[in-house]
Motif scaffolding. Structure first.
Motif, PDB file in Angstrom:
ATOM      1  N   THR A 127      45.373  28.713  38.666  1.00 59.79           N
ATOM      2  CA  THR A 127      45.052  29.125  40.024  1.00 59.79           C
ATOM      3  C   THR A 127      44.509  30.539  39.891  1.00 59.79           C
ATOM      4  OG1 THR A 127      46.855  27.820  40.876  1.00 59.79           O
ATOM      5  CG2 THR A 127      45.960  29.498  42.339  1.00 59.79           C
ATOM      6  N   CYS A 128      43.317  30.778  40.426  1.00 56.35           N
ATOM      7  CA  CYS A 128      42.731  32.107  40.311  1.00 56.35           C
ATOM      8  C   CYS A 128      43.299  32.980  41.433  1.00 56.35           C
ATOM      9  CB  CYS A 128      41.213  32.042  40.415  1.00 56.35           C
ATOM     10  SG  CYS A 128      40.456  33.663  40.451  1.00 56.35           S
ATOM     11  N   HIS A 129      43.894  34.104  41.066  1.00 55.77           N
ATOM     12  CA  HIS A 129      44.522  34.944  42.093  1.00 55.77           C
ATOM     13  C   HIS A 129      43.502  35.753  42.872  1.00 55.77           C
ATOM     14  CE1 HIS A 129      48.414  33.646  40.936  1.00 55.77           C
ATOM     15  NE2 HIS A 129      48.095  33.855  39.666  1.00 55.77           N
ATOM     16  N   LEU A 130      42.304  35.848  42.344  1.00 56.32           N
ATOM     17  CA  LEU A 130      41.275  36.608  43.061  1.00 56.32           C
ATOM     18  C   LEU A 130      40.578  35.739  44.113  1.00 56.32           C
ATOM     19  CD1 LEU A 130      40.032  39.453  43.012  1.00 56.32           C
ATOM     20  CD2 LEU A 130      38.130  38.467  41.747  1.00 56.32           C
ATOM     21  N   CYS A 131      40.124  34.548  43.717  1.00 55.19           N
ATOM     22  CA  CYS A 131      39.322  33.753  44.661  1.00 55.19           C
ATOM     23  C   CYS A 131      40.026  32.490  45.133  1.00 55.19           C
ATOM     24  CB  CYS A 131      37.966  33.405  44.045  1.00 55.19           C
ATOM     25  SG  CYS A 131      38.032  32.086  42.834  1.00 55.19           S
ATOM     26  N   GLY A 132      41.202  32.201  44.600  1.00 54.77           N
ATOM     27  CA  GLY A 132      41.966  31.061  45.091  1.00 54.77           C
ATOM     28  C   GLY A 132      41.593  29.716  44.491  1.00 54.77           C
ATOM     29  N   PHE A 134      38.679  31.941  31.719  1.00 52.74           N
ATOM     30  CA  PHE A 134      38.072  32.675  32.824  1.00 52.74           C
ATOM     31  C   PHE A 134      37.848  31.717  33.992  1.00 52.74           C
ATOM     32  CE2 PHE A 134      36.888  35.254  29.179  1.00 52.74           C
ATOM     33  CZ  PHE A 134      37.181  36.528  29.639  1.00 52.74           C
ATOM     34  N   CYS A 135      38.015  32.249  35.208  1.00 53.61           N
ATOM     35  CA  CYS A 135      37.819  31.417  36.390  1.00 53.61           C
ATOM     36  C   CYS A 135      36.369  30.924  36.438  1.00 53.61           C
ATOM     37  CB  CYS A 135      38.149  32.213  37.650  1.00 53.61           C
ATOM     38  SG  CYS A 135      37.721  31.345  39.166  1.00 53.61           S
ATOM     39  N   ALA A 136      36.185  29.640  36.733  1.00 50.31           N
ATOM     40  CA  ALA A 136      34.839  29.054  36.750  1.00 50.31           C
ATOM     41  C   ALA A 136      33.996  29.610  37.893  1.00 50.31           C
ATOM     42  CB  ALA A 136      34.929  27.543  36.866  1.00 50.31           C
ATOM     43  N   TYR A 137      34.634  30.188  38.916  1.00 48.09           N
ATOM     44  CA  TYR A 137      33.893  30.694  40.073  1.00 48.09           C
ATOM     45  C   TYR A 137      33.608  32.184  39.983  1.00 48.09           C
ATOM     46  CZ  TYR A 137      34.716  26.273  42.331  1.00 48.09           C
ATOM     47  OH  TYR A 137      34.718  24.942  42.633  1.00 48.09           O
ATOM     48  N   CYS A 138      34.671  32.968  39.716  1.00 50.28           N
ATOM     49  CA  CYS A 138      34.482  34.422  39.826  1.00 50.28           C
ATOM     50  C   CYS A 138      34.637  35.125  38.489  1.00 50.28           C
ATOM     51  CB  CYS A 138      35.434  34.993  40.860  1.00 50.28           C
ATOM     52  SG  CYS A 138      37.155  34.873  40.365  1.00 50.28           S
ATOM     53  N   LYS A 139      34.843  34.350  37.420  1.00 51.31           N
ATOM     54  CA  LYS A 139      34.905  34.892  36.064  1.00 51.31           C
ATOM     55  C   LYS A 139      36.060  35.857  35.831  1.00 51.31           C
ATOM     56  CE  LYS A 139      30.041  34.023  35.249  1.00 51.31           C
ATOM     57  NZ  LYS A 139      28.771  34.521  35.722  1.00 51.31           N
TER      58      LYS A 139
HETATM   59 ZN   LIG Z   1      38.263  32.946  40.745  1.00 53.54          ZN
END
Ligand SMILES: [Zn+2]
Ligand SMILES: [Zn+2]
Length: 370
Positions: free
Chosen positions: A82-87, A101-106
């Protein structure tokens, strides 16, 4: 952590689902395996039989198999973050998530184990058909000759920024009741030597009925833009195949995060216009018909949890998130791209200057001629 990577029986390399060959392929020695061979080598998630079992039990009564509960089956584990920055909430095999790394916001993320069982377990999946090469070509074609497109959407998009993501959808079978009141008009015109006459006859028409909708898809990820998903429909449902977590090898999967009450609201909003226009179509024989009021209810809805293949590129531009999505089965693209206001201004000034010069030349020519 018991999350598995499928290692090649020939060389130990990581095996992923290869889109071009639609087999499971080793990244190191290029050995290719069928799903049957994979299931034999890794009998950890024989979920594939689930859908067929349910269908056999239902004896062909399609409407009733769609609310499959997997609760009786054993659970399977996948890697997830779960990405804590973008959810974002994504799942994959640990090979795909190795970069962390998050696939959306890296943003760097930590990976944990997620258990799929019961309602969390997809019953069927549409495997990818469009390869990364094809998706990248489509994306480049879409962004070519767009002078107002922000640079981030053109030059900086690398081949590997496109992510292959299985998006969670629910396929709804819904029984609905609807009624409408329509205002209808018949207009007659005639004239004599003095006047033109217009006669308007106004009627009120009422219609009501029960109707059933079959296999209406709706995505159940909060992270994914519903509009973008509607734009890349339809998916060819005849290619749905029983779910196996092995299809996730080398790809991502979104976790289903939308609450049930939000999904049913979205389903109602989607079906209501279809029901209204179906009833409205039966009001005939008038020169104009318009809807004045309607009632609509979903009386019964059953759904099946499936995964659809989507190539996506996510970018931030001026504090807004943009998601560019491509249907991973047939290449249909979502259309909304951002416009760079400062570039628009420059382009406007350039055009204004050209127009000014053109007028100036025209004036010179006029003066010269006179
Ligand atoms: Zn993210
Ligand atoms: Zn190998």
């Amino acid at each position: 952590m018991s999350v598995s990577v499928y290692s090649c029986v020939n060389c130990g390399g990581a095996v992923v689902f290869d889109i071009a060959s639609r087999t499971f392929k080793c990244g190191r020695c290029a050995s290719a395996f069928t799903l049957e061979e994979m299931n034999k080598a890794f009998p950890d998630d024989e979920q594939g039989s689930l859908w067929n079992k349910a269908r056999e039990a239902a004896d062909g009564k399609e409407a009733e198999v769609s609310d499959i509960s997997n609760a009786e089956e054993k659970e399977i584990s996948v890697a997830a973050y779960t990405c804590h920055l973008c959810g974002a909430e994504l799942m994959a095999d640990s090979e795909t998530l190795a970069a962390s790394f998050c696939a959306y916001c890296k943003t760097p993320v930590t990976i944990s184990e997620k258990l799929l069982s019961g309602k969390n377990m997809p019953s069927r999946v549409l495997p990818f058909r469009i390869t990364r090469d094809e998706a990248f070509e489509l994306f480049r074609g879409k962004t070519k000759n767009k002078p107002l497109l922000p640079k981030v959407f053109r030059s900086r998009v690398a081949y590997n920024d496109l992510k292959s993501v299985y998006v969670p959808f629910r396929l709804f079978d819904a029984e609905c009741s609807a009624s409408i009141t329509a205002r209808c008009e018949n207009v007659t015109r005639w004239e004599d030597s003095e006047y033109i006459y217009t006669k308007v006859d106004t009627y009120e028409a009422r219609r009501s009925g029960a109707m059933a909708f079959r296999k209406v898809p709706h995505d159940v990820s909060d992270k994914i833009d519903d509009e973008a998903m509607h734009e890349i429909e339809p998916f060819e449902l005849s290619e749905l195949t029983p779910f196996s977590k092995k299809y996730l090898a080398g790809h991502y999967a979104e976790a289903p995060t939308t609450k049930e009450e939000n999904t049913s609201g979205a389903l109602r909003r989607r079906l209501r216009p279809a029901a209204e226009s179906t009833l409205l179509d039966t009001v005939q024989g008038y020169s104009s018909v318009s809807l004045s009021s309607s009632n609509f209810s979903v009386d019964k809805a059953l759904s099946e949890y499936v995964m659809f293949p989507v190539w996506m590129f996510a970018a931030k531009f001026k504090d807004r998130d943009y998601l560019f999505a491509i249907n991973g089965q047939n290449g249909t693209m979502s259309g909304r791209l951002p416009v760079d206001g400062s570039r628009a201004w420059v382009l406007f000034l350039e055009l204004a200057l050209i127009a000014f010069i053109a007028v100036f030349i025209g004036l010179e020519a006029y003066l010269w001629a006179s």
